[in-house]
Design an enzyme around this catalytic site. Structure first.
Site, short mmCIF file in Angstrom:
data_model
loop_
_atom_site.label_atom_id
_atom_site.label_comp_id
_atom_site.label_asym_id
_atom_site.label_seq_id
_atom_site.Cartn_x
_atom_site.Cartn_y
_atom_site.Cartn_z
N ASN A 92 -12.16 -3.08 1.52
CA ASN A 92 -10.70 -3.13 2.66
C ASN A 92 -11.69 -3.07 3.49
O ASN A 92 -12.04 -1.19 3.80
CB ASN A 92 -9.79 -1.79 1.98
CG ASN A 92 -9.29 -2.44 2.99
OD1 ASN A 92 -8.27 -2.94 2.89
ND2 ASN A 92 -8.69 -0.95 3.45
N GLU A 93 -11.79 -3.98 4.76
CA GLU A 93 -12.29 -3.53 6.12
C GLU A 93 -13.03 -2.72 6.11
O GLU A 93 -13.33 -1.71 6.82
CB GLU A 93 -10.69 -3.00 6.65
CG GLU A 93 -9.69 -2.53 6.34
CD GLU A 93 -8.87 -1.74 7.68
OE1 GLU A 93 -8.68 -0.79 8.10
OE2 GLU A 93 -8.07 -3.32 7.37
N CYS B 142 -6.25 1.10 2.54
CA CYS B 142 -7.68 2.52 2.46
C CYS B 142 -7.29 3.33 1.71
O CYS B 142 -8.14 3.84 1.20
CB CYS B 142 -6.86 2.55 4.27
SG CYS B 142 -7.81 2.34 6.13
N GLU C 89 0.59 -1.06 -0.40
CA GLU C 89 0.24 0.41 -0.03
C GLU C 89 0.40 1.28 0.30
O GLU C 89 1.89 1.34 1.10
CB GLU C 89 -0.88 0.02 0.93
CG GLU C 89 -2.02 1.21 1.14
CD GLU C 89 -2.90 1.13 2.21
OE1 GLU C 89 -3.65 2.38 2.54
OE2 GLU C 89 -3.03 1.01 3.70
#
Length: 660
Positions: free
Chosen positions: A382-383, A252, A46
């Site tokens: 994503n989460e 994120c 990321e």
């Protein structure tokens, strides 16, 4: 730490015949053997902690297209990282303008109005400091490029120099701006001496008015020699892990800080000057120079499966800087926009796998890769906070992929933690929608990982969904990368091997952290402009990845003596059906030496060759830039018997690989 080794290699053995290399030829020693995922250990990349721009992406000029602004970071502007130069009595002006830009995706550029070019060697221009200074290496070449446009009647000669703070020149080139249309100039600069604190200077040597944009400097020696490529040393440290897969580009980063900041893969392909830069959710800027083509290319270069992750058409629940679990910053894309978004998702699959005759396969071919990238997996979300808005949009995307591309496996999400409301809702939703893989994330103290080594033993095997442990790390005191945290992760990874029938993927997070620019600690690998630090945790991840198997055999190794009753003592035995190798992993987190009974009975070991890789030391020890080899693996040959006891040193990971 070498004194730990002196008693490890005291065994004498007779060695014998080679075992066949195919899975069906590996002898089955007991009925509890089971196949496990050969892709169990990979990496997650990321763009956090300057992992891409200023990191893996080899561009040396910071803010190369003058697109920094205060929304990226407070106090930033179009000339951040740039300095106005007026040397040897030169004078004029430097402005940032937007009229008739290079293209609409890149609206800002600088204009030099040279009223007097000065005397001697000086001139009027601008300088870029790079990311904490530019690292140059003697004898290597650097590729300079710039787009320019002439606003005056006469051509303007310019000189490009790589200098240090004292003005010493390490390499230079010259060029002349003579086109009244935007035009790209390129040159190679040979460097005569090494330095870690250079800057790039572009100075005009004649009167006139000239616009500059996309000022770039790349080392010629990128990873695999790729144009617009990756920093060779950082890419190599990833390749050395031999990851089975690479998840990218987040994190994120994917769902972004609000809907307008959502990461759009189409904005990251094509000519770099036409890509769309934007704010990075982690508080800086992303140029999109490291885009989807480069990610796919890197996966291919290191033999890893690509696992791209796209937003589930909702923004991060922490949008607006509300970084806490359970916050309500999540925004859902309007339903009237969903068909276009779904088309983008399907187009990505075509871009990766489609023939050159398809619209997006042709774009891949134009970039230099006519062959497909062989995409098998795609992550959606994503989460995320599991809200009705998320569920509705995920289902729309998931159903569209399943209908159009049933060969693609979709990875869903179960929120940002190992338990709680979103975790429960995420799994209930995944089961209801028959999602093939569910992404779990959690960061905890080392003790948590030791205490939860039966987590996946308890999962329901009748549920069709498998697990991807997409983000995990043991956070020790002050979030340091200690041997203690690394061993807790190693112990947990033996449990992932034992449950490799339902845990298909796993990856530590985050991967990279640039010193002085981290938003999150700890990280697996730290770096500066010229140095790379492999943490103790890196070596654990590497040892498991390089020594992964595809058959789990609980009969190969077991704790002996006092080890049977110790919480912080675990073992794992796997087989690699491709090579026929037996691989034993032993993690001792206790204060004293403990024994592990290794059982090779029933296997022909007459020609066996074995080695032991040992990672051990003080539990609070860590690798630093000042002492990068405080805790590193050491390899020794090991002689084995059909049955023997291995003495595992205190605070150690031992990986024993036996070639039959």
């Amino acid at each position: 730490m070498k004194y730990y080794l002196k008693f490890v290699f005291l065994y004498t053995v007779s060695c014998f015949v080679t075992v066949a290399t195919h899975a069906q030829d590996v002898p089955v020693k007991n009925s509890k053997e089971k196949p496990i995922s050969p892709d169990l250990f990979g990496i997650f990349f990321e763009d956090i902690n300057y992992a891409a721009d200023g990191g893996l992406y080899a561009e040396m000029v910071q803010n190369r297209s003058f697109e920094y602004n205060p929304s990226d970071r407070k106090g930033w502007h179009s000339l951040t990282a740039w300095k106005y130069l007026a040397e040897d009595f030169a004078y004029g002006t430097l402005t940032v303008e937007t009229s008739e830009p290079l293209n609409e995706n890149n609206p800002h550029y600088t204009v030099l109005n040279i009223e007097d070019e000065g005397q001697g060697k000086g001139g009027l221009g601008l300088a870029n400091s790079g990311f904490d200074g530019m690292v140059l290496k003697e004898g290597e070449n650097y590729n300079f490029s710039v787009w320019s446009r002439l606003f005056s009647e006469s051509a303007v000669p310019l000189r490009v120099e790589l200098r240090d703070k004292e003005g010493k020149v390490y390499g230079h080139t010259t060029w002349t701006a003579e086109s009244t249309d935007w035009k790209k100039y390129e040159a190679r600069i040979a460097v005569t001496q090494s330095t870690d604190s250079a800057y790039l200077a572009v100075v005009a040597k004649g009167k006139g008015k000239i616009a500059l944009d996309m000022v770039s400097l790349f080392p010629e020696n990128t990873f695999k020699g790729r144009a617009n490529g990756l920093r060779a040393d950082l890419a190599r440290v990833i390749a050395d892990m031999r990851p089975a897969f690479v998840r990218f580009p987040g994190g994120c980063l994917v769902h972004g800080d609000g809907l307008e900041n959502m990461y759009r893969w189409k904005n990251t392909i094509g000519p770099v000057e036409e890509r769309v830069p934007q704010k990075n959710i982690w508080g800086y800027h992303q140029t999109a120079g490291l885009g989807y083509f480069e990610y796919f290319q890197f996966c291919e270069d290191i033999g890893a499966k690509p696992l791209p992750v796209l937003a589930a058409a909702v923004s991060c629940q922490n949008s607006g800087g509300t970084w806490r679990i359970g916050s309500i910053g999540q925004k859902a894309m309007p339903l009237e926009d969903m068909q276009d978004y779904i088309r983008d998702v399907l187009d990505l699959i075509e871009y990766a796998n489609g023939p050159v005759t398809s619209t997006w396969g042709a774009k891949r071919a134009e970039a230099g890769h006519p062959q497909p990238f062989n995409l098998e997996y795609i992550g959606i979300g994503n989460e995320d906070k599991i809200t009705p808005g998320f569920e509705e949009r995920f289902k729309m995307i998931h159903d569209a992929i399943r209908e159009k591309h049933p060969e693609i496996i979709v990875v869903g999400t179960s929120g940002p933690s190992h338990s709680g409301e979103d975790y429960e809702k995420g799994w209930e939703f995944a089961k209801r929608e028959n999602v093939a893989l569910v992404d779990e994330h959690y960061y905890e103290k080392p003790e948590w990982f030791w205490n939860n080594r039966e987590r996946y033993d308890k999962y329901d095997r009748t549920v069709p969904a498998d697990i991807y442990l997409g983000e995990f790390a043991a956070h020790d005191t002050d979030r340091k990368n200690t041997l203690r945290s690394a061993l807790a992760e190693a112990a947990y990874m033996t449990h992932l091997e034992r449950n490799g029938d339902i845990v298909r993927f796993s990856s530590y997070a985050p991967l990279f952290g640039r010193v002085g620019h981290t938003q999150w600690n700890p990280n697996l690998i730290y770096f500066t402009g010229d140095k790379v630090l492999r943490t103790v945790n890196y070596y654990v991840q590497q040892l498991f990845s390089v020594n992964r198997g595809d058959i789990y055999d609980p009969g190969l190794v077991s704790p002996s003596g006092r080890g049977k009753d110790k919480k912080a003592f675990v073992v794992s035995g796997v087989k690699d059906s491709e090579t026929g190798d037996i691989i034993i992993k032993i993690v001792n987190g206790e204060e004293g030496e403990l024994g592990a009974d290794i059982n090779l009975s029933g296997l022909d070991i007459s020609k066996a060759e074995a080695e032991c890789i040992l990672l051990t030391g003080n539990p609070v020890a860590e690798n630093t830039f000042e002492a990068p080899e405080t805790v590193v693996p050491e390899t020794r040959s090991l002689r084995v018997n059909e049955t023997f006891t291995y003495p595992a040193p205190a605070h150690s990971l031992s990986v024993i690989r036996i070639k039959l």
